[in-house]
Scaffold this active site. Structure first.
Site, short mmCIF file in Angstrom:
data_model
loop_
_atom_site.label_atom_id
_atom_site.label_comp_id
_atom_site.label_asym_id
_atom_site.label_seq_id
_atom_site.Cartn_x
_atom_site.Cartn_y
_atom_site.Cartn_z
N ALA A 20 0.84 -1.20 0.00
CA ALA A 20 0.00 0.00 0.00
C ALA A 20 0.87 1.24 0.00
CB ALA A 20 -0.92 0.00 1.22
N ASP A 21 0.31 2.32 -0.53
CA ASP A 21 0.97 3.62 -0.43
C ASP A 21 -0.10 4.68 -0.20
OD1 ASP A 21 3.64 5.12 -0.81
OD2 ASP A 21 2.18 6.29 -1.94
N THR A 22 0.18 5.56 0.78
CA THR A 22 -0.76 6.61 1.14
C THR A 22 -0.19 7.97 0.77
OG1 THR A 22 -1.64 5.28 2.96
CG2 THR A 22 -2.05 7.66 3.04
#
Length: 209
Positions: free
Chosen positions: A78-80
């Site tokens: 994931a990347d935010t």
């Protein structure tokens, strides 16, 4: 962990691990990816999050392919990204970065995007992007300096951690709260379940804290 396929989290984030645990999922291994998270010139927030989630998944897959015990695992990365309009805010590591982020977010709406990427045991990639709109109260300089003193902003996208003190800055939120923390649980569980991962396997002995 008999009775279900192996599962790898391509992150070293304690928040993402805690969120997976909340959903009753315990990774067999953590494979944090060493990926340059600098946005490309002119890159839009959605595109940046999607690109980095895929890059992290690619890196984790290469690591897993070299490990006999983990080969054929499900992998999730994931990347935010926190953005004001088209502007991507940094993952603040310096006091000046954090202060600049907080002044920019003060009294304004911003968006938090988390891209999640699942790699199946057959090495197929599935991605999903989740967006949450957040509005902060107007922050005084005292608010900003005291929050910086807390240190909880370090390494956080946009210079804040909504699950901590900064939760008290939020006037309004439209969308997934867990997305803002760093891993949208509904979408993550739905994506994994849709690819055949036995989501409920760990629920039997789960005890709420």
């Amino acid at each position: 962990m008999l009775g279900r396929p192996k599962f790898v989290l391509a992150s070293g984030s304690p928040r993402r691990l805690a969120l997976l645990n909340q959903a009753g999922i315990e990774p067999d291994a953590l494979r944090p990816a060493d990926v340059d998270e600098t946005p490309r010139r002119g890159e839009l927030p959605r595109a940046c999050a999607n690109r980095l989630a895929r890059a992290k998944a690619d890196a984790a897959l290469k690591s897993v392919q070299l490990d006999d015990d983990l080969r054929g695992s499900f992998i999730i990365s994931a990347d935010t990204v926190v953005a004001v309009g088209r502007r991507i805010l940094p993952k603040a590591n310096l006091v000046d970065e954090a202060a600049q982020c907080l002044r920019l977010l003060s009294g304004r709406n911003h968006r938090v995007y988390t891209a999640i990427c699942v790699v199946t045991p057959r090495e197929a990639f599935r991605q999903r992007l989740v967006e949450t709109r957040v509005r902060f109260k107007r922050l005084s300089e005292d608010d900003i300096q005291a929050y910086i003193g807390s240190g909880e902003w370090r390494g956080k996208a946009g210079g804040y951690a909504v699950q901590g003190i900064a939760g008290s800055f939020v006037v309004k939120m439209v969308g997934s709260y867990t997305n803002v923390v760093g891993l949208p649980l509904y979408e993550t569980v739905t994506l994994l379940g849709g690819e055949g991962f036995p989501i409920r396997h760990g629920w039997l002995n789960a005890v709420a804290v």
